[in-house]
Design a protein around this motif. Structure first.
Motif, short mmCIF file in Angstrom:
data_model
loop_
_atom_site.label_atom_id
_atom_site.label_comp_id
_atom_site.label_asym_id
_atom_site.label_seq_id
_atom_site.Cartn_x
_atom_site.Cartn_y
_atom_site.Cartn_z
N ARG A 8 -29.95 104.48 -56.27
CA ARG A 8 -29.26 103.77 -55.16
C ARG A 8 -28.72 102.75 -55.29
NH1 ARG A 8 -34.07 105.33 -53.27
NH2 ARG A 8 -35.99 103.78 -54.15
N GLY A 9 -28.83 102.09 -56.64
CA GLY A 9 -28.67 100.89 -57.09
C GLY A 9 -26.76 101.42 -57.34
N ALA A 15 -20.26 100.64 -53.73
CA ALA A 15 -20.26 100.92 -52.14
C ALA A 15 -19.46 99.41 -51.66
CB ALA A 15 -21.21 100.10 -51.80
N PHE A 16 -20.22 97.73 -52.68
CA PHE A 16 -20.37 96.69 -52.78
C PHE A 16 -19.05 96.55 -53.75
CE2 PHE A 16 -20.48 92.07 -55.26
CZ PHE A 16 -20.15 90.99 -54.18
N VAL A 17 -18.19 96.83 -54.48
CA VAL A 17 -16.44 97.23 -55.57
C VAL A 17 -16.32 96.92 -54.49
CG1 VAL A 17 -15.65 97.80 -57.12
CG2 VAL A 17 -17.28 97.27 -57.92
N ALA A 18 -15.84 97.99 -53.93
CA ALA A 18 -15.36 98.73 -52.66
C ALA A 18 -14.91 97.57 -51.88
CB ALA A 18 -15.76 99.83 -51.81
N ARG A 86 -31.86 96.40 -45.53
CA ARG A 86 -31.82 98.01 -45.22
C ARG A 86 -31.47 98.67 -44.14
NH1 ARG A 86 -38.48 99.42 -47.07
NH2 ARG A 86 -36.88 101.57 -46.22
N MET A 87 -30.53 99.73 -44.49
CA MET A 87 -30.20 100.61 -42.88
C MET A 87 -29.20 99.92 -42.63
SD MET A 87 -32.62 102.97 -42.85
CE MET A 87 -32.31 104.16 -41.86
N LYS A 88 -28.14 99.35 -43.48
CA LYS A 88 -27.59 98.17 -43.57
C LYS A 88 -25.99 98.63 -44.00
CE LYS A 88 -28.43 96.37 -39.49
NZ LYS A 88 -28.23 96.60 -37.89
N GLY A 89 -24.77 98.16 -43.52
CA GLY A 89 -24.01 98.80 -44.56
C GLY A 89 -23.80 97.49 -45.79
N VAL A 90 -22.69 97.29 -46.81
CA VAL A 90 -22.27 96.39 -47.24
C VAL A 90 -22.15 94.55 -46.99
CG1 VAL A 90 -20.93 94.87 -49.42
CG2 VAL A 90 -21.28 97.67 -49.26
N ALA A 91 -21.53 94.46 -45.52
CA ALA A 91 -20.75 93.37 -44.92
C ALA A 91 -22.12 92.09 -44.24
CB ALA A 91 -19.93 93.29 -43.85
N ASP A 92 -23.80 93.84 -43.81
CA ASP A 92 -24.71 92.81 -43.82
C ASP A 92 -25.54 92.45 -44.92
OD1 ASP A 92 -24.08 92.99 -41.19
OD2 ASP A 92 -24.03 95.12 -41.10
N GLY A 93 -25.05 93.07 -45.68
CA GLY A 93 -26.17 92.99 -46.76
C GLY A 93 -26.14 91.09 -47.41
N TYR A 94 -26.80 90.69 -47.99
CA TYR A 94 -27.04 89.38 -48.20
C TYR A 94 -26.91 88.57 -49.94
CZ TYR A 94 -30.96 89.90 -44.51
OH TYR A 94 -31.11 90.26 -43.64
#
Length: 135
Positions: A8-9, A15-18, A86-94
């Motif tokens: 997961r990590g 995904a963040f790098v992309a 959780r359950m969201k894509g990169v743009a919705d991370g914190y």
């Protein structure tokens, strides 16, 4: 890789790098882990050592302490934790940092914007418009 947490990590870091490559810095990349002198999980997040976390239980204080240590090792002025939602894509991370770090970042941004406004007002206006529209 048989460890699901590690998988997961790694997936979150990739995904963040992309996302960074598409929206921020085409040269962004994952860092090799360096043990006690770790420099963060990702290189190429401008001015930051980024510690990425994709965990079920979120412990912000630990993440920020780690990011602040790693920014020193990386020679960056700012550290931050990038936490998967959780359950969201990169743009919705914190992206999380302590108030001390955020105030230093805002002061730097304020000084740089004011400096640009004085030196090249037309460029300042164009960049301001571009970034307002991108939000």
């Amino acid at each position: 890789m048989s460890n699901p947490s590690k998988q997961r990590g790694t997936a979150w870091e990739s995904a963040f790098v992309a996302y960074l490559r598409e929206h921020h810095n085409p040269d962004a990349r994952r860092n090799v882990q360096m043990g006690a002198k770790d420099i963060g999980d990702v290189d190429g997040y401008f001015l930051h050592a980024a510690e990425l976390k994709a965990e079920k239980s979120i412990t912000l204080a630990d993440y920020i302490a780690q990011a602040n240590r790693e920014r020193i090792h990386a020679g960056q002025p700012f550290g931050c934790a990038v936490v998967k939602r959780r359950m969201k894509g990169v743009a919705d991370g914190y992206v999380v940092r302590d108030v001390r770090t955020d105030v230093r970042l805002m002061n730097r941004l304020f000084d740089m914007e004011n400096g640009l406004r004085v030196v090249d007002p037309q460029l300042y206006e164009a960049l301001d418009k571009r970034h307002r529209e991108a939000a």
